[in-house]
Scaffold this motif. Sequence first.
Motif, PDB file in Angstrom:
ATOM      1  N   ASP A   1      41.954  36.992  38.878  1.00 45.72           N
ATOM      2  CA  ASP A   1      41.686  38.291  38.241  1.00 45.72           C
ATOM      3  C   ASP A   1      41.006  39.243  39.219  1.00 45.72           C
ATOM      4  N   HIS A   2      41.432  39.175  40.487  1.00 45.92           N
ATOM      5  CA  HIS A   2      40.910  40.001  41.584  1.00 45.92           C
ATOM      6  C   HIS A   2      39.445  39.714  41.901  1.00 45.92           C
ATOM      7  N   ILE A   3      38.945  38.550  41.501  1.00 44.36           N
ATOM      8  CA  ILE A   3      37.612  38.107  41.892  1.00 44.36           C
ATOM      9  C   ILE A   3      37.774  37.027  42.961  1.00 44.36           C
TER      10      ILE A   3
ATOM     11  N   LEU B   1      44.047  46.786  32.825  1.00 44.29           N
ATOM     12  CA  LEU B   1      44.063  47.857  33.829  1.00 44.29           C
ATOM     13  C   LEU B   1      44.834  47.436  35.072  1.00 44.29           C
ATOM     14  N   LEU B   2      44.721  46.161  35.442  1.00 43.34           N
ATOM     15  CA  LEU B   2      45.357  45.674  36.659  1.00 43.34           C
ATOM     16  C   LEU B   2      46.830  45.354  36.490  1.00 43.34           C
ATOM     17  N   TYR B   3      47.166  44.733  35.364  1.00 41.58           N
ATOM     18  CA  TYR B   3      48.482  44.112  35.230  1.00 41.58           C
ATOM     19  C   TYR B   3      49.363  44.750  34.165  1.00 41.58           C
ATOM     20  N   SER B   4      48.949  45.882  33.628  1.00 43.59           N
ATOM     21  CA  SER B   4      49.793  46.609  32.681  1.00 43.59           C
ATOM     22  C   SER B   4      49.831  48.079  33.079  1.00 43.59           C
ATOM     23  N   THR B   5      50.736  48.801  32.472  1.00 43.64           N
ATOM     24  CA  THR B   5      50.849  50.244  32.739  1.00 43.64           C
ATOM     25  C   THR B   5      50.230  51.057  31.604  1.00 43.64           C
ATOM     26  N   LYS B   6      49.483  50.407  30.744  1.00 45.00           N
ATOM     27  CA  LYS B   6      48.888  51.097  29.599  1.00 45.00           C
ATOM     28  C   LYS B   6      47.810  52.071  30.065  1.00 45.00           C
ATOM     29  N   SER B   7      47.680  53.160  29.335  1.00 38.38           N
ATOM     30  CA  SER B   7      46.652  54.147  29.656  1.00 38.38           C
ATOM     31  C   SER B   7      45.283  53.639  29.220  1.00 38.38           C
TER      32      SER B   7
END
Length: 278
Positions: free
Chosen positions: A47-49, A234-240
């Motif tokens: 998860d980018h950690i 936020l990282l892996y979806s295109t949702k606002s």
Amino acid sequence: MEYSFHTRLGGSIILTSAFHENENLQRDKSLYKFIWVQDGCLQLEIDHIPVILRKDEVISLTPLHHIDRVGIDGEYIMLLFNSNFYCIYGHDNEVSCNGFLFNGSSYVMNLELGEEQSDILHEIVNNIEKEYDNKDNLQEEMLRIFLKRFIITCTRIARNKFSINREKEKSFDLVRRFYVLVDNHFKEKKMVQDYASMLHRSPKTLTNLFASYGLPSPLRIIRQRTEAEAKRLLLYSTKSAKEIADILGFEDLATFSRFFRNMSGESISGFRKNIKRE
């Protein structure tokens, strides 16, 4: 090295030392994972950690966790399985790992193996490797038995880490149940009182219990779980950001933005921009 077994009902168990080379495994979002470094070290981003594992260290991940990068300076193995092969929730009375070894937080537990513990896991892995050669109608159940042994062994190692003895089993079971409830309800329930009511305890009792095990406070755990899900979306979806705020149960975007800044130290837009630059 890679061994895989798949059932007619969609169950899978895989033992591999080459996860970093197998794009199909990397894309499979149904797999629970044990990662065990057997020599040298392994550098991961979960998860980018950033996470660094050294010889005889083990971590366990849920299907929610994203492994972004793998840097190898040694040898490792991964034992992977999905719920169709073995459901940790449905068999919690057998292995007692749900909410303990496996929960949705991005802060994963690191198990350090002693020599005897390492020998036990080596024996189980060797038995799994041998069982892949037995092409008969007992193979599936034997692999399931060895997987259960691996999970139980890791559960015991983790229990030793927290000094959980027979007298403490009931109280620590409350901790596990709390983690499971948070995983299931964090989107709509944000207060410790919500979970205390479901567990028939007071918020103060839960806070004192978690402190006695050196764990983050119950409120911190709820917020960390929410933060982990926010970052994944936020990282892996295109949702606002507005869509994510709605998904996570925040009353409006401003409330979500304040929460995210307080937890991560940066704005939502800044977080997304910084990740894209990497």
